[in-house]
Design an enzyme around this catalytic site. Structure first.
Site, PDB file in Angstrom:
ATOM      1  N   HIS A 163     146.840 118.130 -51.387  1.00 22.55           N
ATOM      2  CA  HIS A 163     147.753 117.610 -52.420  1.00 22.55           C
ATOM      3  C   HIS A 163     147.008 116.933 -53.564  1.00 22.55           C
ATOM      4  O   HIS A 163     147.571 116.748 -54.642  1.00 22.55           O
ATOM      5  CB  HIS A 163     148.795 116.669 -51.793  1.00 22.55           C
ATOM      6  CG  HIS A 163     148.284 115.336 -51.347  1.00 22.55           C
ATOM      7  ND1 HIS A 163     148.160 114.991 -50.021  1.00 22.55           N
ATOM      8  CD2 HIS A 163     147.876 114.258 -52.036  1.00 22.55           C
ATOM      9  CE1 HIS A 163     147.709 113.753 -49.929  1.00 22.55           C
ATOM     10  NE2 HIS A 163     147.529 113.282 -51.142  1.00 22.55           N
ATOM     11  N   ASP A 197     147.187 120.142 -45.143  1.00 18.19           N
ATOM     12  CA  ASP A 197     146.858 119.244 -46.258  1.00 18.19           C
ATOM     13  C   ASP A 197     145.351 119.008 -46.373  1.00 18.19           C
ATOM     14  O   ASP A 197     144.889 117.887 -46.532  1.00 18.19           O
ATOM     15  CB  ASP A 197     147.587 117.903 -46.116  1.00 18.19           C
ATOM     16  CG  ASP A 197     147.559 117.106 -47.423  1.00 18.19           C
ATOM     17  OD1 ASP A 197     147.323 117.717 -48.480  1.00 18.19           O
ATOM     18  OD2 ASP A 197     147.749 115.876 -47.376  1.00 18.19           O
ATOM     19  N   SER A 275     143.692 109.198 -50.929  1.00 18.42           N
ATOM     20  CA  SER A 275     143.868 110.533 -50.354  1.00 18.42           C
ATOM     21  C   SER A 275     142.585 111.343 -50.409  1.00 18.42           C
ATOM     22  O   SER A 275     141.947 111.462 -51.456  1.00 18.42           O
ATOM     23  CB  SER A 275     144.971 111.289 -51.102  1.00 18.42           C
ATOM     24  OG  SER A 275     146.234 110.842 -50.737  1.00 18.42           O
TER      25      SER A 275
END
Length: 428
Positions: A163, A197, A275
């Protein structure tokens, strides 16, 4: 377990869509002295006010006036100092009995004297891991964002979240990797998996130092961990905590599909921008990739509430190897359609084919080969109870294609263990 909703609006949200630039912090401005023309000149010598408000530059008065004023003033100051020294000494004296002599005072680990760091300290872990952690900037048309990553191999392969780079994936957008020394290099996407992911990037840079992927299967609850990344664009940020839970099922819906993570839960602060960064153990080994945070917010971008989630390194190893070798990742499948509206114990296979003509049991798939039927209720996988479809899917995707799992199927009051050999599907 509550059902997750859209990122940023439910309990789980991928910490992304961060501002491209970090918050600006301004140093205090140097105080400016008034200039003769009424303006200011930082750092200039302040003028001396004269009688009737006039401004005179220093050094312009006759010397006899300076001496006439200065001598009496020096005598007064000297007498005042002696008087204060006698009267004030009892008030200004402190108890020095507890102080160490200067030769016995030494800084602790990491002090200014450069003492050796404890190899298990957060400072030592950070010093070892920070040079291998990177900051990632993404620009694609009107979209931009940033995240973190880390060096997987010295020949330029970098791991991050899917992402983080999704906006630039397939759109011709630009991905810039900022290395620990501040140098910037463009990166290309080797491959990515929305289902897990995870993404692998490739950069052309020398002197990269890879991190070691540790054994996430050997983690225990309460083990200390350190998260490193660039929350809110603040590169090289280090936070620490413990492993709060293991095998935490996390699913994050998205317009293009859902991400399923059999996650490591940690209380180490993880915020937007973390992230893709590494979660490491006390040995500095990567045991997870920071990917999601729990949020109490009902809208907008949330911050850390002490519930962060990382993709286990065992999954990172499998998926990154696939992406590097073929550019494509795969995930295991059971071949059964699960009923999201079922409210009883366990998880139920739909009783009839879906309205979109998706069969309840995929013809020729693993579930059919194992003898599962529409309407079957699955109450456990490998002996661990399951309570909703997402939980079962996460448990399955923690395996590899070809693995054999054992489903406990309930028929009335009777439970039957059914072995299922998982199939394989290409990841999006």
């Amino acid at each position: 377990m509550s059902t997750p909703t859209d990122p940023g609006q439910g309990p789980f949200a991928p910490p992304y869509q961060v501002p491209s630039h970090p918050p600006q912090v301004s140093a205090p401005a140097q105080e400016a002295a008034p200039s003769p023309d009424g303006g200011t000149h930082p750092g200039s010598t302040p003028p001396v006010p004269g009688p009737a408000g006039q401004v005179h530059q220093t050094g312009r008065e006759p010397r006899r006036i300076l001496l006439a004023v200065a001598v009496p003033l020096m005598v007064v100051c000297l007498l005042a100092g002696l008087l204060l020294g006698v009267l004030g000494s009892p008030l200004l004296t402190t108890d020095r009995s507890a102080e160490l002599p200067p030769t016995q005072v030494s800084p602790g680990p990491g002090g200014s004297a450069g003492a050796d760091l404890d190899e298990d300290s957060v400072a030592a872990i950070a010093a070892d891991v920070l040079p291998s952690t990177v900051y990632i900037e993404v620009a694609a048309g009107q979209q931009s964002g940033s995240g973190s990553g880390f060096v997987l191999r010295e020949d330029g392969y970098i791991v991050t979240n899917q992402h983080v780079i999704a906006a630039a994936r397939g759109s011709g957008g630009q991905i810039t990797v900022v290395l620990a020394d501040g140098s910037e290099v463009e990166a290309e996407v080797v491959g990515a998996s929305m289902d897990y992911d995870l993404a692998v990037l490739k950069v052309d840079a020398d002197g990269l130092r890879p991190l070691v992927l540790g054994d996430s299967d050997g983690l225990v609850v309460g083990e200390p961990v350190v998260a490193i990344g660039a929350p809110l664009g603040l590169e090289g940020t280090v936070t620490s905590g413990i492993v709060s839970a293991l095998n935490r099922p996390v699913s994050i819906p998205d317009q293009a599909g859902s991400t399923f993570i059999n996650a490591i839960q940690t209380d180490a602060a993880i915020n937007p921008g973390n992230s893709g960064g590494p979660l490491v153990n006390a040995a500095g080994e990567v045991i997870g990739v920071n990917s999601a945070i729990a949020s109490l917010a009902t809208a907008g971008q949330a911050g850390s509430v002490g519930l962060g989630f990382a993709i286990p390194s065992s999954q990172v190893r499998r998926t990154s190897e696939q992406l590097i070798e073929t550019g494509q990742a795969t995930y295991p499948v059971m071949g059964a359609l699960l009923d999201g509206s079922y409210t009883g114990e366990g998880v139920q296979v739909v009783t009839a084919d879906d309205a979109t003509d998706t069969p309840a049991i995929t013809p020729g798939g693993p579930a059919e080969a194992a003898g599962l039927q529409p309407g079957d209720v699955i109450v456990a996988i490998d002996g661990d109870p399951v309570t909703n479809p997402d939980e079962l899917i996460v448990r399955i995707r923690a395996h590899s294609p070809g693995d054999v799992i054992t489903l406990t199927v309930r028929d009335g009051d009777e439970d039957t263990d059914v072995p299922v050999t998982l199939g394989e599907s290409e990841s999006r």
